[in-house]
Design a protein around this motif. Structure first.
Motif, PDB file in Angstrom:
ATOM      1  N   ARG A 116      25.668  32.444  21.957  1.00 48.96           N
ATOM      2  CA  ARG A 116      26.671  33.242  22.562  1.00 48.96           C
ATOM      3  C   ARG A 116      26.705  32.931  24.067  1.00 48.96           C
ATOM      4  O   ARG A 116      27.633  32.953  24.531  1.00 48.96           O
ATOM      5  N   THR A 117      25.431  32.705  24.511  1.00 46.10           N
ATOM      6  CA  THR A 117      25.375  32.300  25.973  1.00 46.10           C
ATOM      7  C   THR A 117      25.987  30.956  26.136  1.00 46.10           C
ATOM      8  O   THR A 117      26.692  30.380  27.104  1.00 46.10           O
ATOM      9  N   LEU A 118      25.794  30.112  25.116  1.00 42.78           N
ATOM     10  CA  LEU A 118      26.361  28.810  25.367  1.00 42.78           C
ATOM     11  C   LEU A 118      27.982  28.842  25.318  1.00 42.78           C
ATOM     12  O   LEU A 118      28.556  28.008  25.878  1.00 42.78           O
ATOM     13  N   VAL A 119      28.524  29.528  24.453  1.00 40.83           N
ATOM     14  CA  VAL A 119      29.806  29.647  24.202  1.00 40.83           C
ATOM     15  C   VAL A 119      30.409  30.616  25.641  1.00 40.83           C
ATOM     16  O   VAL A 119      31.534  30.096  26.008  1.00 40.83           O
ATOM     17  N   ARG A 120      30.052  31.404  25.951  1.00 40.39           N
ATOM     18  CA  ARG A 120      30.112  31.958  27.019  1.00 40.39           C
ATOM     19  C   ARG A 120      30.294  31.109  28.425  1.00 40.39           C
ATOM     20  O   ARG A 120      31.364  31.123  29.051  1.00 40.39           O
ATOM     21  N   HIS A 121      29.604  30.196  28.801  1.00 41.00           N
ATOM     22  CA  HIS A 121      29.311  29.352  29.683  1.00 41.00           C
ATOM     23  C   HIS A 121      30.458  27.905  29.232  1.00 41.00           C
ATOM     24  O   HIS A 121      30.833  27.276  30.241  1.00 41.00           O
ATOM     25  N   GLY A 122      30.392  27.688  28.157  1.00 41.69           N
ATOM     26  CA  GLY A 122      31.387  26.616  27.704  1.00 41.69           C
ATOM     27  C   GLY A 122      32.551  26.862  27.718  1.00 41.69           C
ATOM     28  O   GLY A 122      33.461  26.086  27.875  1.00 41.69           O
ATOM     29  N   GLY A 123      33.220  28.191  27.530  1.00 39.44           N
ATOM     30  CA  GLY A 123      34.514  28.629  27.684  1.00 39.44           C
ATOM     31  C   GLY A 123      35.458  27.887  26.671  1.00 39.44           C
ATOM     32  O   GLY A 123      35.044  27.932  25.467  1.00 39.44           O
ATOM     33  N   GLU A 124      36.737  27.768  26.954  1.00 42.27           N
ATOM     34  CA  GLU A 124      37.534  27.159  25.930  1.00 42.27           C
ATOM     35  C   GLU A 124      37.276  25.933  25.439  1.00 42.27           C
ATOM     36  O   GLU A 124      37.941  25.380  24.379  1.00 42.27           O
ATOM     37  N   GLN A 125      36.550  25.216  26.002  1.00 41.56           N
ATOM     38  CA  GLN A 125      36.022  23.724  25.618  1.00 41.56           C
ATOM     39  C   GLN A 125      35.564  23.891  24.143  1.00 41.56           C
ATOM     40  O   GLN A 125      35.574  22.997  23.288  1.00 41.56           O
ATOM     41  N   LEU A 126      34.745  25.091  23.791  1.00 43.35           N
ATOM     42  CA  LEU A 126      33.947  25.121  22.642  1.00 43.35           C
ATOM     43  C   LEU A 126      34.717  26.294  21.643  1.00 43.35           C
ATOM     44  O   LEU A 126      34.863  27.358  21.649  1.00 43.35           O
ATOM     45  N   ASN A 127      35.326  25.496  20.577  1.00 42.12           N
ATOM     46  CA  ASN A 127      36.333  26.312  19.560  1.00 42.12           C
ATOM     47  C   ASN A 127      35.876  26.164  18.204  1.00 42.12           C
ATOM     48  O   ASN A 127      35.875  25.055  17.730  1.00 42.12           O
ATOM     49  N   TRP A 128      35.042  27.025  17.810  1.00 42.40           N
ATOM     50  CA  TRP A 128      34.421  26.937  16.491  1.00 42.40           C
ATOM     51  C   TRP A 128      35.606  26.929  15.338  1.00 42.40           C
ATOM     52  O   TRP A 128      34.949  26.755  14.079  1.00 42.40           O
ATOM     53  N   GLY A 129      36.753  26.990  15.592  1.00 40.81           N
ATOM     54  CA  GLY A 129      37.920  27.318  14.710  1.00 40.81           C
ATOM     55  C   GLY A 129      38.273  25.853  14.299  1.00 40.81           C
ATOM     56  O   GLY A 129      38.901  25.619  13.346  1.00 40.81           O
ATOM     57  N   VAL A 130      37.938  24.787  14.858  1.00 41.83           N
ATOM     58  CA  VAL A 130      38.077  23.426  14.284  1.00 41.83           C
ATOM     59  C   VAL A 130      37.677  23.013  12.983  1.00 41.83           C
ATOM     60  O   VAL A 130      36.707  23.579  12.610  1.00 41.83           O
ATOM     61  N   PRO A 131      38.519  22.239  12.283  1.00 41.17           N
ATOM     62  CA  PRO A 131      37.918  22.212  10.674  1.00 41.17           C
ATOM     63  C   PRO A 131      36.611  21.532  10.746  1.00 41.17           C
ATOM     64  O   PRO A 131      35.814  21.709   9.684  1.00 41.17           O
ATOM     65  N   ASN A 132      36.313  20.723  11.299  1.00 43.06           N
ATOM     66  CA  ASN A 132      35.055  19.721  11.544  1.00 43.06           C
ATOM     67  C   ASN A 132      34.032  20.320  12.275  1.00 43.06           C
ATOM     68  O   ASN A 132      34.250  19.605  13.601  1.00 43.06           O
ATOM     69  N   VAL A 133      33.091  21.058  12.354  1.00 44.93           N
ATOM     70  CA  VAL A 133      31.853  21.184  13.162  1.00 44.93           C
ATOM     71  C   VAL A 133      30.552  20.792  12.302  1.00 44.93           C
ATOM     72  O   VAL A 133      30.223  20.914  11.118  1.00 44.93           O
ATOM     73  N   VAL A 134      29.945  19.779  13.114  1.00 43.36           N
ATOM     74  CA  VAL A 134      28.600  19.049  12.460  1.00 43.36           C
ATOM     75  C   VAL A 134      27.633  19.463  13.287  1.00 43.36           C
ATOM     76  O   VAL A 134      27.523  19.257  14.518  1.00 43.36           O
ATOM     77  N   ILE A 135      26.669  20.189  12.598  1.00 39.06           N
ATOM     78  CA  ILE A 135      25.256  20.552  13.262  1.00 39.06           C
ATOM     79  C   ILE A 135      24.217  19.685  12.847  1.00 39.06           C
ATOM     80  O   ILE A 135      23.920  19.247  11.891  1.00 39.06           O
ATOM     81  N   GLY A 136      23.630  19.144  13.759  1.00 37.83           N
ATOM     82  CA  GLY A 136      22.128  18.329  13.642  1.00 37.83           C
ATOM     83  C   GLY A 136      20.862  19.355  13.132  1.00 37.83           C
ATOM     84  O   GLY A 136      20.948  20.389  13.310  1.00 37.83           O
ATOM     85  N   ARG A 137      20.310  18.632  12.394  1.00 42.94           N
ATOM     86  CA  ARG A 137      18.904  19.277  11.784  1.00 42.94           C
ATOM     87  C   ARG A 137      17.676  18.310  11.780  1.00 42.94           C
ATOM     88  O   ARG A 137      18.259  17.059  11.571  1.00 42.94           O
ATOM     89  N   PRO A 138      16.556  18.694  12.124  1.00 44.02           N
ATOM     90  CA  PRO A 138      15.542  17.470  11.872  1.00 44.02           C
ATOM     91  C   PRO A 138      15.364  17.318  10.337  1.00 44.02           C
ATOM     92  O   PRO A 138      16.005  17.951   9.424  1.00 44.02           O
ATOM     93  N   VAL A 139      14.954  15.948   9.961  1.00 41.05           N
ATOM     94  CA  VAL A 139      14.509  15.544   8.732  1.00 41.05           C
ATOM     95  C   VAL A 139      13.214  16.507   8.084  1.00 41.05           C
ATOM     96  O   VAL A 139      13.335  16.903   7.061  1.00 41.05           O
ATOM     97  N   GLN A 140      12.571  16.796   8.951  1.00 44.18           N
ATOM     98  CA  GLN A 140      11.581  17.849   8.568  1.00 44.18           C
ATOM     99  C   GLN A 140      11.328  18.869   9.786  1.00 44.18           C
ATOM    100  O   GLN A 140      11.227  18.291  11.056  1.00 44.18           O
ATOM    101  N   PHE A 141      11.437  19.950   9.426  1.00 44.48           N
ATOM    102  CA  PHE A 141      11.233  20.999  10.544  1.00 44.48           C
ATOM    103  C   PHE A 141       9.954  20.915  11.187  1.00 44.48           C
ATOM    104  O   PHE A 141       8.872  20.585  10.313  1.00 44.48           O
ATOM    105  N   ALA A 142       9.738  21.369  12.157  1.00 48.43           N
ATOM    106  CA  ALA A 142       8.402  21.518  12.864  1.00 48.43           C
ATOM    107  C   ALA A 142       7.562  22.840  12.544  1.00 48.43           C
ATOM    108  O   ALA A 142       8.065  23.738  11.600  1.00 48.43           O
ATOM    109  N   GLY A 143       6.129  22.646  12.499  1.00 50.50           N
ATOM    110  CA  GLY A 143       5.229  23.810  12.072  1.00 50.50           C
ATOM    111  C   GLY A 143       4.454  23.494  10.861  1.00 50.50           C
ATOM    112  O   GLY A 143       4.889  22.408  10.226  1.00 50.50           O
TER     113      GLY A 143
END
Length: 442
Positions: A116-143
């Motif tokens: 939410r803080t990222l969205v607040r400071h990113g403003g209109e540049q960040l539109n979650w409504g676009v059809p393709n949102v691709v989020i990275g994830r590790p091959v293996q998580f830490a811990g």
């Protein structure tokens, strides 16, 4: 990789830093920028700062993220909680929640607050409504014993709260590979090595061109929860902790006992250090200091936790690690609230501390090759990304296996997010999404 969508968003949520990129149907890609004090930043520090403000007759918890979190923390005008490297908790079943003032926060609550803080400071540049949102994830998580399914449940819950429940999740090194592939002018088999703060991830990709269109085939992936933060841990463990009571003794019931090491294990991990103030550790350390044979080192340890000096310590350790990448010896120096720690560190000593970590990383590289059915000699290029790739011991690992001439690198922060956004522009982005625990749809 033909294009078919107006806009796509790629998000590289990292242990230390987060980058968001936007790509269009013409293959143009750019990082989302954040105006902080007149400076346009492409990197949003993965950190949170919570503090109380009075509203009417009561208190209300406020939160900031990124560079604004650091700014709020450094001002220190009111009681606060500063949290960094919290991505490391994503796959931890033992981490259920942490209390911040009057409220309890699960991992997904921390992540959604950060987003939410990222969205607040990113403003209109960040539109979650676009059809393709691709989020990275590790091959293996830490811990220790990471729970992959739990981590993805938490990711989906947090991103879903912001309207990105349709997002696809792609291995981070695959994103880096897509970014790098635009430079290729011939068919190539590429090993991508992505070194983050919490994990080191490796993907072998085969790229080819058919009728001018770049095609990509994932051959194999591997990952391990060892990276930059683990190397930081070694510096803290060998240089800082011994000056804060590690190895010391206390008296209880007429016996002389060793101060428990688990406090120092937590202290040397950035995600755990951020939580020590809100757990029972601080209270227990105060009791130990009363009966310690040498109380002063423990009192310094308590001050670091009580006065939230973890961020300054992180910066001092990080600067030392960077210096050792180009110098044979450097001075570590940390000061704050009466705590003053300094020591000369030789690169040879640092490399001996991380030798087992490097060996395990090397084994994970070999695992990626084995899963791919590809030998080291069949790798045409090795693409290195992430700050830890500049550590000489890590670079030497790849030089010895593949030769200097096959190594290449790019921007250590932006390449993954750029590649993820470009994946959103392919004719079948679902092909690259992780389908459940450690499986890639082909």
């Amino acid at each position: 990789m033909s294009v078919s969508h107006d806009l796509s968003i790629g998000i590289d949520f990292g242990t230390s830093n987060t980058v968001v990129a936007v790509a269009d149907s013409h293959g143009n890609v750019k990082a989302l920028t954040f105006d902080h004090g007149g400076e346009n930043l492409k990197v949003f520090v993965t950190a949170l700062c919570f503090w109380d403000e009075r509203h009417g007759n009561g208190l209300r918890t406020q939160v900031e993220g990124g560079p604004w979190a650091i700014e709020q923390f450094l001002e220190g005008l009111s009681p606060h909680r500063f949290i960094q490297s919290f991505k490391t908790f994503a796959a931890s079943a033992t981490f259920q929640e942490t209390r911040i003032f009057r409220d309890r926060y699960r991992f997904e609550d921390l992540l959604s607050a950060f987003l939410r803080t990222l969205v607040r400071h990113g403003g209109e540049q960040l539109n979650w409504g676009v059809p393709n949102v691709v989020i990275g994830r590790p091959v293996q998580f830490a811990g220790y014993n990471p729970d992959d399914d739990l981590a993805m449940q938490r990711y989906r819950a947090a991103f879903g709260k912001l309207g990105a429940d349709h997002a696809r999740y792609v291995y981070e090194p695959v994103g880096a590979a897509f970014f790098y592939a635009r430079q290729l002018n011939r068919d190539s088999t590429v090993l991508v090595a992505d070194f983050g703060g919490g994990t080191s991830d490796f993907s072998v990709m085969r790229f080819s061109r058919e009728s001018g269109v770049l095609r990509a085939e994932p051959l194999g992936h591997s990952g391990i929860g060892i990276a930059g933060d683990a190397f930081d841990y070694r510096i803290v463990d060998h240089v800082v902790s011994p000056q804060l009571g590690k190895g010391g003794f206390y008296r209880s019931m007429g016996k002389t006992l060793s101060i428990p090491n688990h406090y120092y294990a937590n202290f040397a991990r950035w995600n755990q250090l951020a939580m020590m103030k809100g757990s029972g550790d601080l209270k227990e350390l105060r009791e130990l200091a009363k009966v310690a044979l040498e109380p002063e080192p423990l009192e310094k340890f308590i001050d670091i936790i009580e006065y939230d000096l973890g961020f300054e310590l992180y910066r001092a350790v990080s600067s030392t690690k960077v210096a050792l990448s180009s110098q044979d010896e450097t001075e570590f120096r940390f000061q704050g609230e009466g705590v003053d720690i300094k020591a000369r560190i030789k690169r040879a000593d640092f490399e001996s501390w991380i030798a087992d970590d490097v060996k395990r990383i090397a084994g994970t590289v070999d695992e990626a090759l084995m899963k791919s059915g590809v030998s080291a000699t069949e790798i045409d290029k090795v693409f290195l990304t992430g700050g830890t790739s500049f550590v000489p011991a890590i670079r030497n690992l790849f030089v010895e296996r593949f030769g200097e001439e096959r190594l290449t690198s790019a921007d250590q922060f932006e390449s993954i997010a750029y590649g993820l956004a470009l994946i959103g522009q392919t004719d079948d982005p679902e092909r690259w999404a992780v389908q459940g625990s450690q499986d890639v749809k082909k």
